[in-house]
Design a protein around this motif. Sequence first.
Motif, PDB file in Angstrom:
ATOM      1  N   LEU A   1       0.793  -1.323   0.152  1.00  0.00           N
ATOM      2  CA  LEU A   1      -0.120   0.020  -0.196  1.00  0.00           C
ATOM      3  C   LEU A   1       0.648   1.082  -0.006  1.00  0.00           C
ATOM      4  O   LEU A   1       0.523   2.268  -0.694  1.00  0.00           O
ATOM      5  CB  LEU A   1      -0.908   0.190   1.199  1.00  0.00           C
ATOM      6  N   ARG A   2       1.987   1.522   0.678  1.00  0.00           N
ATOM      7  CA  ARG A   2       2.827   2.281   0.899  1.00  0.00           C
ATOM      8  C   ARG A   2       3.386   2.732  -0.434  1.00  0.00           C
ATOM      9  O   ARG A   2       3.380   3.729  -1.102  1.00  0.00           O
ATOM     10  CB  ARG A   2       3.992   2.138   1.956  1.00  0.00           C
ATOM     11  N   GLN A   3       3.856   1.595  -1.310  1.00  0.00           N
ATOM     12  CA  GLN A   3       4.214   1.822  -2.692  1.00  0.00           C
ATOM     13  C   GLN A   3       3.292   2.334  -3.489  1.00  0.00           C
ATOM     14  O   GLN A   3       3.695   3.324  -4.286  1.00  0.00           O
ATOM     15  CB  GLN A   3       4.805   0.552  -3.314  1.00  0.00           C
ATOM     16  N   LYS A   4       1.913   1.712  -3.382  1.00  0.00           N
ATOM     17  CA  LYS A   4       0.957   2.232  -4.342  1.00  0.00           C
ATOM     18  C   LYS A   4       0.752   3.878  -4.023  1.00  0.00           C
ATOM     19  O   LYS A   4       0.639   4.501  -5.072  1.00  0.00           O
ATOM     20  CB  LYS A   4      -0.206   1.574  -4.418  1.00  0.00           C
ATOM     21  N   ARG A   5       0.598   4.292  -2.881  1.00  0.00           N
ATOM     22  CA  ARG A   5       0.380   5.584  -2.430  1.00  0.00           C
ATOM     23  C   ARG A   5       1.771   6.687  -2.865  1.00  0.00           C
ATOM     24  O   ARG A   5       1.392   7.520  -3.223  1.00  0.00           O
ATOM     25  CB  ARG A   5       0.278   5.520  -1.062  1.00  0.00           C
ATOM     26  N   LYS A   6       2.908   5.893  -2.637  1.00  0.00           N
ATOM     27  CA  LYS A   6       3.921   6.841  -3.268  1.00  0.00           C
ATOM     28  C   LYS A   6       3.915   7.175  -4.608  1.00  0.00           C
ATOM     29  O   LYS A   6       4.234   8.172  -5.162  1.00  0.00           O
ATOM     30  CB  LYS A   6       5.483   5.914  -3.010  1.00  0.00           C
ATOM     31  N   GLU A   7       3.524   6.083  -5.760  1.00  0.00           N
ATOM     32  CA  GLU A   7       3.370   6.333  -6.830  1.00  0.00           C
ATOM     33  C   GLU A   7       2.418   7.403  -6.985  1.00  0.00           C
ATOM     34  O   GLU A   7       2.330   8.172  -8.194  1.00  0.00           O
ATOM     35  CB  GLU A   7       2.978   4.957  -7.783  1.00  0.00           C
ATOM     36  N   ALA A   8       1.031   7.000  -6.629  1.00  0.00           N
ATOM     37  CA  ALA A   8       0.015   7.930  -6.663  1.00  0.00           C
ATOM     38  C   ALA A   8       0.434   9.458  -6.256  1.00  0.00           C
ATOM     39  O   ALA A   8      -0.084  10.356  -6.931  1.00  0.00           O
ATOM     40  CB  ALA A   8      -1.336   7.317  -5.815  1.00  0.00           C
ATOM     41  N   PHE A   9       1.040   9.673  -5.141  1.00  0.00           N
ATOM     42  CA  PHE A   9       1.504  10.811  -4.745  1.00  0.00           C
ATOM     43  C   PHE A   9       2.436  11.422  -5.705  1.00  0.00           C
ATOM     44  O   PHE A   9       2.291  12.753  -6.330  1.00  0.00           O
ATOM     45  CB  PHE A   9       2.344  10.760  -3.590  1.00  0.00           C
ATOM     46  N   ALA A  10       3.165  10.930  -6.396  1.00  0.00           N
ATOM     47  CA  ALA A  10       4.144  11.332  -7.308  1.00  0.00           C
ATOM     48  C   ALA A  10       3.387  11.790  -8.659  1.00  0.00           C
ATOM     49  O   ALA A  10       3.455  12.954  -9.122  1.00  0.00           O
ATOM     50  CB  ALA A  10       5.216  10.260  -7.833  1.00  0.00           C
ATOM     51  N   ASP A  11       2.349  10.818  -8.925  1.00  0.00           N
ATOM     52  CA  ASP A  11       1.469  11.367 -10.241  1.00  0.00           C
ATOM     53  C   ASP A  11       0.647  12.388 -10.112  1.00  0.00           C
ATOM     54  O   ASP A  11       0.354  13.557 -11.044  1.00  0.00           O
ATOM     55  CB  ASP A  11       0.683  10.102 -10.703  1.00  0.00           C
ATOM     56  N   THR A  12      -0.078  12.304  -8.813  1.00  0.00           N
ATOM     57  CA  THR A  12      -0.834  13.404  -8.542  1.00  0.00           C
ATOM     58  C   THR A  12      -0.401  14.697  -8.165  1.00  0.00           C
ATOM     59  O   THR A  12      -1.124  16.017  -8.347  1.00  0.00           O
ATOM     60  CB  THR A  12      -2.003  12.829  -7.188  1.00  0.00           C
ATOM     61  N   TYR A  13       0.572  14.676  -7.275  1.00  0.00           N
ATOM     62  CA  TYR A  13       1.099  16.042  -6.899  1.00  0.00           C
ATOM     63  C   TYR A  13       2.515  16.473  -7.238  1.00  0.00           C
ATOM     64  O   TYR A  13       2.630  17.606  -7.756  1.00  0.00           O
ATOM     65  CB  TYR A  13       1.334  15.973  -5.013  1.00  0.00           C
ATOM     66  N   VAL A  14       3.569  15.560  -7.334  1.00  0.00           N
ATOM     67  CA  VAL A  14       4.808  16.091  -7.490  1.00  0.00           C
ATOM     68  C   VAL A  14       4.921  16.478  -8.874  1.00  0.00           C
ATOM     69  O   VAL A  14       5.763  17.571  -9.337  1.00  0.00           O
ATOM     70  CB  VAL A  14       5.566  14.926  -7.256  1.00  0.00           C
ATOM     71  N   ARG A  15       4.550  15.465  -9.926  1.00  0.00           N
ATOM     72  CA  ARG A  15       4.520  15.825 -11.492  1.00  0.00           C
ATOM     73  C   ARG A  15       4.109  16.916 -11.758  1.00  0.00           C
ATOM     74  O   ARG A  15       4.666  17.806 -12.608  1.00  0.00           O
ATOM     75  CB  ARG A  15       4.199  14.532 -12.323  1.00  0.00           C
ATOM     76  N   PRO A  16       2.825  17.123 -11.555  1.00  0.00           N
ATOM     77  CA  PRO A  16       2.141  18.474 -11.898  1.00  0.00           C
ATOM     78  C   PRO A  16       3.053  19.803 -11.233  1.00  0.00           C
ATOM     79  O   PRO A  16       2.925  20.715 -11.833  1.00  0.00           O
ATOM     80  CB  PRO A  16       0.774  18.360 -11.314  1.00  0.00           C
ATOM     81  N   MET A  17       3.468  19.440 -10.013  1.00  0.00           N
ATOM     82  CA  MET A  17       4.197  20.736  -9.443  1.00  0.00           C
ATOM     83  C   MET A  17       5.281  21.002 -10.132  1.00  0.00           C
ATOM     84  O   MET A  17       5.644  22.157 -10.626  1.00  0.00           O
ATOM     85  CB  MET A  17       4.553  20.333  -7.897  1.00  0.00           C
ATOM     86  N   LEU A  18       5.985  20.020 -10.527  1.00  0.00           N
ATOM     87  CA  LEU A  18       7.229  20.068 -11.244  1.00  0.00           C
ATOM     88  C   LEU A  18       6.974  20.652 -12.738  1.00  0.00           C
ATOM     89  O   LEU A  18       7.854  21.629 -13.055  1.00  0.00           O
ATOM     90  CB  LEU A  18       8.039  18.728 -11.365  1.00  0.00           C
ATOM     91  N   GLN A  19       6.007  20.415 -13.308  1.00  0.00           N
ATOM     92  CA  GLN A  19       5.677  20.937 -14.533  1.00  0.00           C
ATOM     93  C   GLN A  19       5.451  22.308 -14.530  1.00  0.00           C
ATOM     94  O   GLN A  19       5.627  23.323 -15.297  1.00  0.00           O
ATOM     95  CB  GLN A  19       4.382  20.265 -15.180  1.00  0.00           C
ATOM     96  N   GLU A  20       4.573  22.563 -13.564  1.00  0.00           N
ATOM     97  CA  GLU A  20       4.175  24.227 -13.260  1.00  0.00           C
ATOM     98  C   GLU A  20       5.690  24.888 -12.948  1.00  0.00           C
ATOM     99  O   GLU A  20       5.649  25.975 -13.203  1.00  0.00           O
ATOM    100  CB  GLU A  20       3.140  24.138 -12.086  1.00  0.00           C
ATOM    101  N   ALA A  21       6.480  24.469 -12.220  1.00  0.00           N
ATOM    102  CA  ALA A  21       7.653  24.973 -11.810  1.00  0.00           C
ATOM    103  C   ALA A  21       8.236  25.312 -13.183  1.00  0.00           C
ATOM    104  O   ALA A  21       9.153  26.502 -13.077  1.00  0.00           O
ATOM    105  CB  ALA A  21       8.423  24.157 -10.688  1.00  0.00           C
TER     106      ALA A  21
END
Length: 125
Positions: free
Chosen positions: A82-102
């Motif tokens: 579950l932690r691994q699944k959530r890490k991947e979802a966190f990256a897709d949902t929050y980190v990638r969009p944040m980096l794209q905007e940055a």
Amino acid sequence: MKPAFDDRRPIFLQIKEQLEDQIVNGQLQEHEQIPSTTKMVQFYEVNHLTIAKGMNQLVDEGIIYKKRGVGMFVNEGAREKLRQKRKEAFADTYVRPMLQEAKKLGLSEQEVKHIIKTIEEGGET
């Protein structure tokens, strides 16, 4: 007291996610029995099929397993899965969009780190 559900999302998914939360935060340990469908029906005040649908998805994902005539239990390795699944979802949902905007804003890595640190410390950006 009956928990409040988000009307925009299926109840069975919300119940499934609550069980996942309990596994991730250590409230439910590997091989520990989870509450019975009957107990969950009484607690959530929903149809037993709603509970069963969420639990069956957890079984299909290998997070919990059934012992016939005994109940359902947390599978070995469920927390890490579950932690691994959530890490991947966190990256897709929050980190990638944040980096794209940055990138659109022309922010350097250092500037992004500074913004994160400032927010983390309760400051304004």
